[in-house]
Design a protein around this motif. Structure first.
Motif, PDB file in Angstrom:
ATOM      1  N   UNK A   1      -1.331  -2.875   4.190  1.00  0.00           N
ATOM      2  CA  UNK A   1      -1.346  -3.919   5.619  1.00  0.00           C
ATOM      3  C   UNK A   1      -1.876  -5.287   4.915  1.00  0.00           C
ATOM      4  N   UNK A   2      -2.770  -5.483   4.171  1.00  0.00           N
ATOM      5  CA  UNK A   2      -3.167  -6.905   3.846  1.00  0.00           C
ATOM      6  C   UNK A   2      -1.967  -7.254   2.906  1.00  0.00           C
ATOM      7  N   UNK A   3      -1.527  -6.505   2.099  1.00  0.00           N
ATOM      8  CA  UNK A   3      -0.198  -7.041   1.151  1.00  0.00           C
ATOM      9  C   UNK A   3       0.969  -7.331   1.932  1.00  0.00           C
ATOM     10  N   UNK A   4       1.067  -7.057   3.236  1.00  0.00           N
ATOM     11  CA  UNK A   4       2.532  -7.471   3.945  1.00  0.00           C
ATOM     12  C   UNK A   4       2.278  -9.103   4.191  1.00  0.00           C
ATOM     13  N   UNK A   5       0.860  -9.465   4.315  1.00  0.00           N
ATOM     14  CA  UNK A   5       0.978 -10.986   4.817  1.00  0.00           C
ATOM     15  C   UNK A   5       0.472 -11.696   3.498  1.00  0.00           C
ATOM     16  N   UNK A   6       0.842 -11.400   2.239  1.00  0.00           N
ATOM     17  CA  UNK A   6       0.627 -12.096   0.952  1.00  0.00           C
ATOM     18  C   UNK A   6       1.713 -13.351   1.150  1.00  0.00           C
ATOM     19  N   UNK A   7       3.009 -13.248   1.713  1.00  0.00           N
ATOM     20  CA  UNK A   7       3.849 -14.197   1.787  1.00  0.00           C
ATOM     21  C   UNK A   7       4.404 -14.499   3.167  1.00  0.00           C
ATOM     22  N   UNK A   8       3.670 -13.867   4.069  1.00  0.00           N
ATOM     23  CA  UNK A   8       4.110 -13.876   5.558  1.00  0.00           C
ATOM     24  C   UNK A   8       2.766 -14.581   6.225  1.00  0.00           C
ATOM     25  N   UNK A   9       3.009 -15.749   7.281  1.00  0.00           N
ATOM     26  CA  UNK A   9       1.996 -16.031   8.162  1.00  0.00           C
ATOM     27  C   UNK A   9       1.672 -15.037   9.219  1.00  0.00           C
ATOM     28  N   UNK A  10       2.907 -14.455   9.654  1.00  0.00           N
ATOM     29  CA  UNK A  10       2.633 -13.693  10.846  1.00  0.00           C
ATOM     30  C   UNK A  10       3.848 -12.463  10.662  1.00  0.00           C
TER      31      UNK A  10
ATOM     32  N   UNK B   1      -8.907 -10.994   2.816  1.00  0.00           N
ATOM     33  CA  UNK B   1      -7.778 -10.276   2.993  1.00  0.00           C
ATOM     34  C   UNK B   1      -6.894 -10.043   1.692  1.00  0.00           C
ATOM     35  N   UNK B   2      -6.864 -11.132   0.864  1.00  0.00           N
ATOM     36  CA  UNK B   2      -6.068 -11.250  -0.209  1.00  0.00           C
ATOM     37  C   UNK B   2      -6.429 -10.358  -1.232  1.00  0.00           C
ATOM     38  N   UNK B   3      -7.972 -10.511  -1.405  1.00  0.00           N
ATOM     39  CA  UNK B   3      -8.834  -9.524  -2.460  1.00  0.00           C
ATOM     40  C   UNK B   3      -8.487  -8.123  -2.063  1.00  0.00           C
ATOM     41  N   UNK B   4      -8.479  -7.919  -0.737  1.00  0.00           N
ATOM     42  CA  UNK B   4      -8.164  -6.345  -0.353  1.00  0.00           C
ATOM     43  C   UNK B   4      -6.728  -6.099  -0.694  1.00  0.00           C
ATOM     44  N   UNK B   5      -5.645  -6.731  -0.664  1.00  0.00           N
ATOM     45  CA  UNK B   5      -4.421  -6.695  -0.815  1.00  0.00           C
ATOM     46  C   UNK B   5      -4.340  -6.433  -2.620  1.00  0.00           C
ATOM     47  N   UNK B   6      -5.128  -7.267  -3.285  1.00  0.00           N
ATOM     48  CA  UNK B   6      -5.031  -7.194  -4.778  1.00  0.00           C
ATOM     49  C   UNK B   6      -5.483  -5.770  -5.397  1.00  0.00           C
ATOM     50  N   UNK B   7      -6.177  -5.081  -4.542  1.00  0.00           N
ATOM     51  CA  UNK B   7      -6.705  -3.570  -5.097  1.00  0.00           C
ATOM     52  C   UNK B   7      -5.213  -2.608  -5.294  1.00  0.00           C
ATOM     53  N   UNK B   8      -4.264  -3.195  -4.596  1.00  0.00           N
ATOM     54  CA  UNK B   8      -2.917  -2.253  -4.677  1.00  0.00           C
ATOM     55  C   UNK B   8      -1.730  -3.119  -5.540  1.00  0.00           C
ATOM     56  N   UNK B   9      -2.247  -4.295  -6.131  1.00  0.00           N
ATOM     57  CA  UNK B   9      -1.042  -5.230  -6.819  1.00  0.00           C
ATOM     58  C   UNK B   9      -0.607  -4.210  -7.941  1.00  0.00           C
ATOM     59  N   UNK B  10      -1.245  -3.705  -8.716  1.00  0.00           N
ATOM     60  CA  UNK B  10      -0.790  -2.886 -10.105  1.00  0.00           C
ATOM     61  C   UNK B  10       0.121  -1.868  -9.567  1.00  0.00           C
ATOM     62  N   UNK B  11      -0.386  -1.153  -8.527  1.00  0.00           N
ATOM     63  CA  UNK B  11       0.416   0.069  -7.918  1.00  0.00           C
ATOM     64  C   UNK B  11       1.668  -0.424  -7.569  1.00  0.00           C
ATOM     65  N   UNK B  12       1.812  -1.629  -6.735  1.00  0.00           N
ATOM     66  CA  UNK B  12       3.064  -2.186  -6.179  1.00  0.00           C
ATOM     67  C   UNK B  12       3.938  -2.590  -7.203  1.00  0.00           C
ATOM     68  N   UNK B  13       3.168  -3.351  -8.481  1.00  0.00           N
ATOM     69  CA  UNK B  13       3.959  -3.741  -9.596  1.00  0.00           C
ATOM     70  C   UNK B  13       4.683  -2.729 -10.136  1.00  0.00           C
ATOM     71  N   UNK B  14       4.118  -1.426 -10.295  1.00  0.00           N
ATOM     72  CA  UNK B  14       4.860  -0.326 -10.901  1.00  0.00           C
ATOM     73  C   UNK B  14       6.193   0.058 -10.171  1.00  0.00           C
ATOM     74  N   UNK B  15       5.828   0.072  -8.942  1.00  0.00           N
ATOM     75  CA  UNK B  15       6.876   0.532  -7.902  1.00  0.00           C
ATOM     76  C   UNK B  15       8.186  -0.585  -7.989  1.00  0.00           C
TER      77      UNK B  15
END
Length: 823
Positions: free
Chosen positions: A622-631, A698-712
């Motif tokens: 959920x947090x990752x969805x807001x990395x580049x989106x304001x809303x 929020x972004x620190x939480x998103x970063x826990x999934x960063x490597x997984x999303x990179x792999x995808x």
């Protein structure tokens, strides 16, 4: 009379206090069994014996239970804490009239409470003087094995040899108000007595197990098995050898496989392991053992633990032994069958299995026959569904071999219904940490040997924190088959059903999901989860504590969290624990102390982080969805999460079904709103101001999934590039994904070796195929559907611009090189 009894008990206590050390199971029966001390409690034991009464008296005083009292025949009222017995000694024992007295007093108790509303509780208590079930056809077991019915001479021998290895089991209270109110008192008393006799017998079997069969007789019976005989004849014909030579091959396999269970070895190992655990670990925390004790009464138990360390083999058996349950027979890899460990493990209940059966039908038949022998005898079995130890901290995809054999053997018929018990095992630190780092960085796995064993003494000088064992939600095999396989009972148990592979894989995945539902969150994996998400593995101590508090809040609010536990919910204390275990370093700084994970420790700590990654994956998505989106509109946010979720669900064994996911996402959105990490305005969800502390969280939480999303993103970028331009096979896609990930990891300093784990890319491709994003073409190349670019674009939008740029730049370079090579 009272004076003589008091003197007799005083004298009897002297040798018992000296010879006996008894353990209560469960350790806190008031809490574990929901015993209500506001209501009367009465004890029932199987056999009247002075030693049993004395031990009950001592334990009740220690545990805060009502004081046990002998029943006086002249008393009008039965006092709170009165002790009943339901059988008499058979030889040189008390007269049956003694037990008739207790039966009459039981009727008096029922009459006493007939019209009361205090709902008295009858508490069954079993005492096990030792844990030796004895061997079949053995005279020695009549003298020295556990029995409450022993004559005075036998009881003295038992106290001498088994007194310091004794257990007292408190059972779930039987409530008198649940009896049929229309029956007369005698009928009710007989019903209670019959129920308790069955209960005590089942408890004995659950704790001791069946009598131990002679190993030679077991091997002989395996060679007399019809299926094995057919396989011997097939071997004879296939290899053009004599029947005797084919039979010798089968005998060799049986001897290689079969355990040689020895109670003496179990006792010896329990003493050694108690010393080892105290030397190395700060405690073993066990959760939900009572759940298994209840099942063991009338089920065949199959334990399926996760596999993280060689210690797992010993740890689970040790825990079960001290929880008053029979230790299981364990399917151990043939690599552990080396001197002297192989012989010790075999006598502790290990049976050995080859890594691959390699089409060897005779070996398969012998192993299957042995496995069915264990299950049919009611011997609990343990195997590791992952097949090997996880080197990344994530659960591996389950292997289907042992699981399939279990299902087929169940279809052939077993005396008891099978209950599968998944088990979570977690460590704050592991012995194999350094070797795992080398293996994750490309080093070759060292073969187990005596030399490696001798190196263990160096490990004993270190401290490894706590160990956690959690018995997860069990799976009733018959009920699971009824729900998932149409008309499975019509299948021929002697033939492999067409549905077996697919359904056994689904059963294995459910077992892994139950294990992950029972994860224990400890200080090391929680601090690793936060610090490994930062750019330089460093964070201010105050910021670290705040982020941990936020994660603990999220975890506590998890919908239907199952059996997940948080070992310490005080964030400041979590950081101090992690520091004491060497996972985190603290540095002084004028603007506030900093906490850091060293570069050397970072690789290993990804292992501990991965133990609980699945618990935070959906909030991180959920947090990752807001990395580049304001809303985002609520509907769009949910749709984006649902698009990526199948990949996460399969890789991380997350429990929520697609139907449940919308409610789960809405729940987390509300939690984010409550903590001001998101702002909810009707159906629009807005992220915090980019300069705020909430945005950083929020972004620190998103970063826990960063490597997984990179792999995808890597696999999807390759697929999107090949779509409509050039062909690619599944093996090429998996290999290219892995090589591209290795290069990105090396170029951009990523400290997560699983980022380029080939098995994870195989998983991604399999999930894309399962969800119809790709298909296998008739020529072996993949058919890539038009929705792949959309999914790739979505996942790339969840990564930072710099990450996207580096990934796409490296991908373009690699693809050009591969095309030049193919040209």
């Amino acid at each position: 009379m009272f004076g003589l009894r008091h003197l007799y008990f005083s004298l009897a206590k002297l040798p018992i206090n000296w010879l006996v050390r008894i353990k209560a199971i469960p350790e806190q029966p008031k809490e574990s069994l929901n015993i209500d001390l506001e209501k009367p409690v009465y004890y029932v034991m199987r056999t009247r014996a002075t030693s049993s009464f004395i031990m009950l008296e001592q334990q009740c005083k220690k545990l805060g239970l009502p004081e046990p009292k002998y029943i006086n025949s002249t008393q009008d009222d039965i006092p709170n804490g009165a002790v009943f017995f339901i059988q008499h000694k058979q030889i040189f024992g008390r007269r049956p009239s003694t037990i008739k007295k207790y039966f009459d007093r039981l009727q008096a108790l029922l009459k006493q409470h007939e019209h009361n509303q205090d709902h008295p509780q009858i508490l069954p208590v079993s005492i096990y003087w030792g844990r030796n079930p004895g061997r079949e056809k053995s005279l020695l077991r009549l003298l020295l094995t556990d029995t409450e019915s022993a004559t005075p001479l036998r009881k003295l021998l038992i106290l001498l040899f088994q007194g310091r290895n004794s257990f007292m089991r408190f059972g779930k209270p039987l409530k008198l108000n649940l009896l049929d109110q229309h029956s007369n008192l005698e009928h009710k008393a007989r019903k209670i007595t019959r129920t308790l006799r069955v209960y005590f017998h089942r408890q004995w079997i659950a704790a001791m197990g069946p009598l131990v069969a002679n190993r030679k007789q077991v091997i002989t019976s395996l060679l007399a098995n019809d299926t094995v005989i057919e396989s011997i004849k097939r071997e004879q014909k296939k290899k053009n050898i004599s029947y005797e030579k084919a039979r010798k091959n089968a005998l060799k396999y049986a001897d290689e496989i079969a355990a040689n269970y020895s109670y003496k070895t179990i006792r010896f190992m329990s003493s050694i392991l108690s010393w080892v655990w105290n030397k190395m670990y700060g405690g073993i925390k066990v959760f939900n053992a009572e759940r298994v004790r209840e099942l063991a009464n009338d089920h065949e138990i199959v334990y399926v633990p996760c596999h993280r360390s060689h210690i797992d083999y010993l740890l689970l058996s040790y825990v079960l032994y001290y929880e008053g349950l029979m230790t299981p027979h364990i399917a151990a890899g043939i690599n552990l069958n080396f001197w002297p460990i192989g012989g010790i493990l075999r006598r502790a209940g290990a049976f050995f299995i080859r890594r691959s059966f390699s089409g060897n039908r005779l070996y398969t038949a012998v192993f299957n026959a042995y496995f069915h022998h264990l299950m049919d005898k009611g011997i609990p079995v343990e195997f590791f569904p992952e097949g090997g130890r996880s080197r990344t901290g994530r659960l591996l995809q389950p292997k289907t071999g042992m699981m399939g054999m279990m299902v087929q053997n169940f279809m052939k018929g077993c005396r008891k219904p099978i209950m599968i018990v998944p088990v979570y095992i977690g460590y704050e630190r592991m012995m194999e940490g350094k070797s795992y780092i080398k293996e994750m960085q490309g080093g070759k796995k060292k073969k187990e040997s005596m030399g490696q064993l001798l190196k263990v003494r160096n490990q004993l000088k270190q401290r490894y924190g706590k160990v956690y064992v959690n018995f997860a939600e069990p799976i009733n095999l018959e009920q699971w088959l009824d729900s998932n396989v149409d008309d499975w009972k019509a299948s021929n148990p002697d033939e492999r059903p067409t549905w077996l592979s697919e359904k056994v894989l689904a059963l294995g995945e459910q077992c892994m999901t139950h294990i992950n539902q029972s994860a224990i969150v400890n200080s090391v994996n929680l601090t690793s989860l936060v610090l490994l998400s930062t750019q330089r593995r460093t964070l201010g101590k105050r910021e670290l504590i705040n982020q941990i508090e936020w994660y603990i809040s999220l975890l506590k609010s998890t919908p239907n969290c199952g059996d997940m536990y948080i070992s310490n919910d005080n964030a400041a204390s979590v950081v101090e624990e992690a520091k004491s275990l060497g996972a985190v370093q603290e540095f002084n700084n004028p603007l506030g102390n900093l906490c850091q994970i060293s570069e050397q420790a970072a690789v290993l700590l990804t292992y501990y982080r991965n133990n609980i990654m699945h618990l935070i994956a959906i909030p991180a998505l959920i947090a990752s969805c807001f990395r580049q989106r304001l809303s985002l509109q609520r509907a769009e946010l949910i749709a984006n999460c649902k698009a990526v979720y199948p990949l996460l669900k399969r890789e991380l064994f997350i429990k929520y079904s697609d139907e449940e996911l919308s409610n789960v996402i809405n729940h987390y959105i509300q939690e984010f709103g409550n903590n001001k990490l998101l702002t909810i305005s009707e159906d629009e969800i807005l992220r915090p101001n980019i300069n705020s502390d909430e945005y950083s969280q929020l972004i620190l939480l998103a970063d826990t999934l960063k490597e997984t999303l990179e792999r995808y993103g890597i696999t999807l970028t390759l697929l999107a590039t090949h779509a409509g331009q050039s062909a690619i096979s599944r093996s090429q896609l998996e290999n290219q994904s892995q090589k591209l990930a290795q290069r990105i990891s090396a170029l951009y300093n990523i400290y997560a070796p699983e980022s380029f784990d080939k098995s994870l890319f195989q998983q991604i491709v399999g999930t894309l195929r399962r969800n119809k994003f790709i298909e296998n073409g008739s020529d072996g190349d993949l058919i890539i559907h038009g929705s792949i670019p959309d999914l790739q674009h979505l996942i790339m939008s969840m990564l930072s611009h710099s990450t996207q740029e580096s990934m796409l730049k490296t991908a373009r370079w690699a693809i050009a090189r591969w095309r030049e090579g193919s040209a």
